[in-house]
Design an enzyme around this catalytic site. Structure first.
Site, PDB file in Angstrom:
ATOM      1  N   GLY A 142       0.812  -1.212   0.000  1.00 61.44           N
ATOM      2  CA  GLY A 142       0.000   0.000   0.000  1.00 61.44           C
ATOM      3  C   GLY A 142       0.844   1.259   0.000  1.00 61.44           C
ATOM      4  O   GLY A 142       0.343   2.353  -0.241  1.00 61.44           O
TER       5      GLY A 142
ATOM      6  N   GLY B  47      -0.036   6.213   1.547  1.00 66.57           N
ATOM      7  CA  GLY B  47       1.080   5.692   0.762  1.00 66.57           C
ATOM      8  C   GLY B  47       2.439   6.216   1.188  1.00 66.57           C
ATOM      9  O   GLY B  47       3.453   5.939   0.545  1.00 66.57           O
TER      10      GLY B  47
ATOM     11  N   ARG C  44       6.019 -13.461   1.432  1.00 71.33           N
ATOM     12  CA  ARG C  44       5.585 -13.601   2.815  1.00 71.33           C
ATOM     13  C   ARG C  44       4.638 -14.774   2.922  1.00 71.33           C
ATOM     14  O   ARG C  44       4.095 -15.242   1.904  1.00 71.33           O
ATOM     15  CB  ARG C  44       4.817 -12.343   3.262  1.00 71.33           C
ATOM     16  CG  ARG C  44       5.480 -11.051   2.890  1.00 71.33           C
ATOM     17  CD  ARG C  44       4.464  -9.974   2.508  1.00 71.33           C
ATOM     18  NE  ARG C  44       5.142  -8.796   1.921  1.00 71.33           N
ATOM     19  CZ  ARG C  44       5.533  -7.748   2.610  1.00 71.33           C
ATOM     20  NH1 ARG C  44       5.255  -7.658   3.877  1.00 71.33           N
ATOM     21  NH2 ARG C  44       6.172  -6.760   2.008  1.00 71.33           N
TER      22      ARG C  44
ATOM     23  N   ASP D  36       1.646 -11.424   7.273  1.00 69.11           N
ATOM     24  CA  ASP D  36       2.141 -10.620   6.145  1.00 69.11           C
ATOM     25  C   ASP D  36       3.518 -10.039   6.432  1.00 69.11           C
ATOM     26  O   ASP D  36       4.138  -9.453   5.545  1.00 69.11           O
ATOM     27  CB  ASP D  36       1.155  -9.486   5.809  1.00 69.11           C
ATOM     28  CG  ASP D  36       0.802  -8.644   7.026  1.00 69.11           C
ATOM     29  OD1 ASP D  36       0.352  -9.217   8.030  1.00 69.11           O
ATOM     30  OD2 ASP D  36       0.980  -7.426   6.989  1.00 69.11           O
ATOM     31  N   ASN D  37       3.996 -10.186   7.664  1.00 71.20           N
ATOM     32  CA  ASN D  37       5.322  -9.672   8.000  1.00 71.20           C
ATOM     33  C   ASN D  37       6.334 -10.792   8.218  1.00 71.20           C
ATOM     34  O   ASN D  37       7.458 -10.529   8.651  1.00 71.20           O
ATOM     35  CB  ASN D  37       5.245  -8.800   9.256  1.00 71.20           C
ATOM     36  CG  ASN D  37       4.492  -7.498   9.001  1.00 71.20           C
ATOM     37  OD1 ASN D  37       4.402  -7.044   7.861  1.00 71.20           O
ATOM     38  ND2 ASN D  37       3.944  -6.912  10.046  1.00 71.20           N
TER      39      ASN D  37
ATOM     40  N   ASP E  22      10.067  -5.563   8.137  1.00 67.43           N
ATOM     41  CA  ASP E  22       9.039  -4.683   8.698  1.00 67.43           C
ATOM     42  C   ASP E  22       9.287  -4.314  10.152  1.00 67.43           C
ATOM     43  O   ASP E  22       8.591  -4.748  11.064  1.00 67.43           O
ATOM     44  CB  ASP E  22       7.641  -5.289   8.501  1.00 67.43           C
ATOM     45  CG  ASP E  22       7.081  -4.897   7.149  1.00 67.43           C
ATOM     46  OD1 ASP E  22       7.868  -4.446   6.298  1.00 67.43           O
ATOM     47  OD2 ASP E  22       5.862  -5.025   6.932  1.00 67.43           O
TER      48      ASP E  22
END
Ligand code: AMP
Ligand code: MG
Length: 477
Positions: free
Chosen positions: A87, A121, A178, A247-248, A257
């Site tokens: 994103g 963003g 991921r 997702d990390n 991250d």
């Protein structure tokens, strides 16, 4: 300059990303260039400098870059989000470094993409420099991690709780695959894409695995080993990631991250710094359990590839999941052997390690191990350890078991310098006010964490307890 991009993800995995250009920024200025990493990537730092602000802000693209926003899903704090994705990040492409390793070059904070949802963003300078510092510190500590190639201030403000200076981070990683990448396609029932991703990930990260039948189980086992080893290293260092959402968690086994992460000072398994982790899901002592939870989510996406017979595939997956705690435990004991200066492996090493950890309760994790290296009797540690009785009771077993050269081994396994919370905050606050000197100095201290250096004593000390008790970290999004 020739970056020699070779963009295998964009080439081999159409359907897993959208092509997207960075959004220009008004007045980019270079804050930091990682010249050592640039050289490792085969780039000439001196030749980079004139264009660095434009290139690392996204205002100009290096030759051969093909920017894309990658799709991924993820379980966040236990709940499934079917569509996250880049994103505010873009993958520019991949470069083969001077060691022959393929590495992603990505921008973070480079503007909106179709995955931005309500976000702007963008990234703020403080969190960008935090990620820079943490990643470089972890790399120097010997932990697999994404790295920072550059940080650029955009000249625009970003609106968070307050207005903050905006920045873009250039991130280098083994890949950005991921667990959540697999979940994105599994949730859509796209078994063919899950298989393509697995084939791609295997070729890129685990090229030595056997081909043929059973290869997806071997792939899952390899990811399990890599992630178990990673979390064991985190635990050894007192590192708390803070957002171990699926997702990390990378398929390569690298840390990525760095949002609300922090290093624990006084040891307590329940330590949490993240302002959004109300339940303590990602507390220090919970990280090994979350490792297994996250790997279960990966296994679910791979079940159809494990065996054509569904019942058998599920049995195989369950067998794997049942083994994770033991695999992690073995990695943790191995980390602890190094930290305690033990040679070889013996029955009882796990208990010995547990005994020391219990005696460390309330004591600064990093100093406890570092000072143990040079202690000749428990009395040498008086004033540091909160529970002297526990330390004294433990001492004789360790004396009997430790290697002759334990002090030297332990110096190399227990850092003197970690990114301590008060130091990190101080450096970032100064940077936000335009003074980069404390950031540069902290970065140089952390570049050589295992060597005591005169004049740096203050960097080895914890903050007053009152600081850590009230210290909170934020995602910075
Ligand atoms: P993170 O917490 O950084 O791992 O991000 C979780 C998700 O939120 C990812 O899909 C990010 O791309 C997205 N995200 C985070 N911050 C922003 C932002 N400022 N603008 C757009 N998307 C964001
Ligand atoms: Mg993330």
């Amino acid at each position: 300059m020739d970056w020699r991009f070779d963009n295998s993800y964009a080439r081999d995995l159409p359907g897993t990303y959208v092509v997207q250009k960075p959004e220009p920024v008004p007045a980019p200025t270079l804050v930091k260039l990682n010249t050592a990493l640039a050289a490792e990537l085969g780039l000439d730092p001196a030749a980079l400098l004139p264009d660095a602000a434009a290139l690392f802000s996204g205002n100009a693209l290096p030759e051969g870059a093909e920017p894309i926003a990658q799709a991924y899903a993820g379980h966040q704090f236990g709940g499934f989000s079917p569509q996250l994705g880049d994103g505010r990040a873009l993958l520019l492409g991949e470069v083969i470094d001077i060691h022959g390793q393929r590495r992603d070059i990505a921008l973070k904070g480079s503007g909106r993409t179709p995955f931005s949802r309500r976000g702007d963003g963008r990234a703020a300078l403080g969190p960008v420099l935090r990620e820079y510092l943490m990643g470089e510190a972890m790399a120097a500590l010997g932990v697999p991690t994404s790295r920072a190639l550059a940080a650029v201030a955009t000249g625009a403000r970003v609106q968070r709780e307050r207005g903050l200076p905006g920045a873009v981070l250039t991130r280098v990683a083994a890949s950005h695959l991921r667990i959540g990448t697999f979940e994105f396609f599994a949730a859509r029932g796209d078994r063919a894409m899950v298989q393509r991703l697995a084939d791609y990930a295997m070729a890129r990260h685990y090229p030595d695995l056997p081909q043929g039948e059973g290869r997806y189980l071997a792939f899952f086992d390899a990811v399990t080993r890599a992630q178990a080893r990673l979390i064991a290293q985190w635990m050894g260092l007192g590192f708390i990631h803070g957002v171990m959402n699926t997702d990390n968690m990378t398929i390569s086994g690298e840390t990525i991250d760095y949002g609300p992460c922090a290093f624990m000072e006084a040891y307590s398994p329940g330590t949490v710094f993240s302002s959004i982790d109300h339940q303590g899901r990602y507390a220090y002592g919970n990280q090994p359990l979350i490792l297994g939870w996250n790997l279960a989510r990966l296994a679910e996406t791979l079940v159809p590839l494990f065996d054509a017979d569904e019942a058998r595939a599920i049995d195989l997956a369950n067998e794997r999941l049942g083994a994770i705690a033991g695999i992690y435990r073995a990695e943790w004991v191995q980390v602890m052997r190094a930290k305690l200066g033990l040679d070889g492996a013996q029955e009882g090493d796990a208990d010995l390690a547990e005994g020391f950890v219990a005696a460390l309760s309330g004591t600064d994790w990093t100093l406890g191990f570092r000072r143990l290296a040079r202690a000749t009797a428990p009395a040498d540690l008086r004033g540091l350890f909160k529970d002297m009785a526990a330390l004294e009771a433990w001492w004789p077993q360790w004396q009997a078991r430790r290697a002759l050269d334990a002090p030297a081994r332990m110096q190399a396994a227990n850092p003197a310098y970690i990114p301590r919370n008060a130091r990190v905050e101080e450096a970032l606050a100064a940077a936000e006010a335009g003074d980069l000197a404390p950031f540069e100095r902290l970065l140089s201290v952390l570049a050589d964490p295992y060597t005591d250096r005169p004049g740096l004593e203050a960097y080895a000390l914890p903050a007053p307890e009152s600081f850590n008790d009230s210290f909170r970290t934020f995602c910075g999004t």
